[in-house]
Design a protein around this motif. Structure first.
Motif, PDB file in Angstrom:
ATOM      1  N   ASN A 173     -10.030  -1.799   4.790  1.00 14.08           N
ATOM      2  CA  ASN A 173      -9.993  -2.706   3.885  1.00 14.08           C
ATOM      3  C   ASN A 173     -10.472  -4.037   4.416  1.00 14.08           C
ATOM      4  OD1 ASN A 173     -10.036  -0.893   1.752  1.00 14.08           O
ATOM      5  ND2 ASN A 173      -7.954  -1.686   1.045  1.00 14.08           N
ATOM      6  N   ASP A 185       0.893  -1.304   0.007  1.00 15.21           N
ATOM      7  CA  ASP A 185      -0.184  -0.131  -0.015  1.00 15.21           C
ATOM      8  C   ASP A 185       0.781   1.454   0.108  1.00 15.21           C
ATOM      9  OD1 ASP A 185      -2.657   0.894  -0.145  1.00 15.21           O
ATOM     10  OD2 ASP A 185      -2.316   1.608   2.023  1.00 15.21           O
ATOM     11  N   SER A 235     -15.423   3.821   8.267  1.00 19.23           N
ATOM     12  CA  SER A 235     -14.701   5.183   7.975  1.00 19.23           C
ATOM     13  C   SER A 235     -13.740   5.581   9.224  1.00 19.23           C
ATOM     14  CB  SER A 235     -15.411   6.192   7.527  1.00 19.23           C
ATOM     15  OG  SER A 235     -16.236   6.015   6.456  1.00 19.23           O
ATOM     16  N   CYS A 270       0.893  10.616   2.820  1.00 20.05           N
ATOM     17  CA  CYS A 270       0.683  10.354   4.318  1.00 20.05           C
ATOM     18  C   CYS A 270       1.587  11.363   4.784  1.00 20.05           C
ATOM     19  CB  CYS A 270       0.752   8.949   4.789  1.00 20.05           C
ATOM     20  SG  CYS A 270      -0.320   7.897   4.097  1.00 20.05           S
ATOM     21  N   GLU A 273      -4.796   3.534   7.807  1.00 18.53           N
ATOM     22  CA  GLU A 273      -5.938   3.522   7.484  1.00 18.53           C
ATOM     23  C   GLU A 273      -6.590   2.822   6.449  1.00 18.53           C
ATOM     24  OE1 GLU A 273      -9.224   7.480   5.894  1.00 18.53           O
ATOM     25  OE2 GLU A 273      -7.029   7.684   6.064  1.00 18.53           O
ATOM     26  N   ARG A 274      -6.105   2.931   5.207  1.00 14.94           N
ATOM     27  CA  ARG A 274      -6.810   2.107   4.060  1.00 14.94           C
ATOM     28  C   ARG A 274      -6.522   0.737   4.449  1.00 14.94           C
ATOM     29  NH1 ARG A 274     -11.020   1.839   2.767  1.00 14.94           N
ATOM     30  NH2 ARG A 274     -11.084   3.953   2.603  1.00 14.94           N
TER      31      ARG A 274
END
Length: 274
Positions: free
Chosen positions: A93, A13, A269, A21, A88-89
């Protein structure tokens, strides 16, 4: 989750030049992860692995399998702003995917419970590399993980039968399998189910059979005094629309690949707080 796995996902990622970031000042920050819809929780341990690796303090009042409502905060995060952005992602996920599986599983289990205590199980139709986590999500939703891999038990499927025949396949399995491994045979008719039972199968899977045919097969097996320890499983073409009909058949296990491959991601979220 192993450190090597965490680093693999982060490498995928972040890449080699993570400008996104590092645009923000690296400062102590507070953020929350929350759900935008009702769901059953799964993957909390996976999320915590990433937070721990990145030095983020993550607090939650929930456990795997808890049902939460839209707007509920799953994690409260304190730590480096850059680290939180980097987590975060990946974390969202995993949570979205695994909570989706747990939520669908819980829905299916609740449907079946209206009629019987039949187990609802998943299959080996999993995402390569994610099987452990997807099956644990099924467990969180109240389902059964079935086999985690081919070594857990011996399954004689239709292709084995086409090449060897039921009798030869079961005979070979009994010779090769450990005493700890159960032998399961996939059949498509009452006659083959009865044959498999007489040859000593521990589990008989009725594959792609209509509920009426399954009920007839169950009656045939009972009349033949098949030992009570023999587990009867059904699989193939079972979904939310027809699950109740299969739950009425009296089988021990309903296995559904759709618990994983048709589960919709839950909308989750992350938001920074001022």
């Amino acid at each position: 989750m192993l450190t090597s796995e965490i680093e693999h996902y982060l490498r995928e990622d972040l890449g080699y030049n993570d400008v996104s970031c590092t645009l923000v000042p690296d400062m102590e920050a507070h953020a929350v992860i929350f759900t935008k819809e009702d769901c059953t929780l799964a993957g909390l341990d996976v999320a915590k692995s990433f937070f721990d690796y990145l030095g983020i303090n993550a607090e939650t009042e929930y456990m795997e399998g808890n049902t939460i409502k839209k707007g509920d905060v799953i994690f409260s995060l304190h730590g480096s702003s850059v680290s939180i952005l980097r987590a975060e992602r990946i974390v969202l996920n995993f949570l979205g995917h695994l909570c989706g599986i747990a939520t669908l599983t819980r829905r299916c289990v609740d449907i079946v419970r209206n009629f019987s205590d039949t187990k609802v199980a998943c299959t080996r139709k999993t995402t390569p590399g994610l099987r452990e986590h997807e099956k644990k999500a099924v467990i969180a939703g109240g389902g059964d993980p079935h086999r985690f891999n081919l070594s857990d038990s011996v399954m004689i499927k239709d292709n084995h039968v086409k090449m060897m025949g039921i009798e030869s396949a079961i005979e070979s399995a009994r010779k090769m399998a450990s005493f700890t491994q159960k032998i399961e045979v996939e059949v498509e008719s009452s006659g083959d189910a009865l044959l498999a039972a007489r040859l000593g199968a521990d589990i008989i899977m009725l594959d792609n059979m209509e509920p009426s045919a399954i009920i007839d097969t169950m009656t045939t097996l009972r009349k033949a005094s098949v030992p009570e320890h023999v587990i009867i499983e059904v699989s193939g073409g079972i979904n939310l629309g027809n699950l109740d009909e299969y739950a009425k058949t009296g089988v021990h296990v309903i296995s559904m690949g759709s618990l994983i491959h048709q589960a919709r991601w839950v909308d989750i979220s992350l938001e920074f707080l001022s």
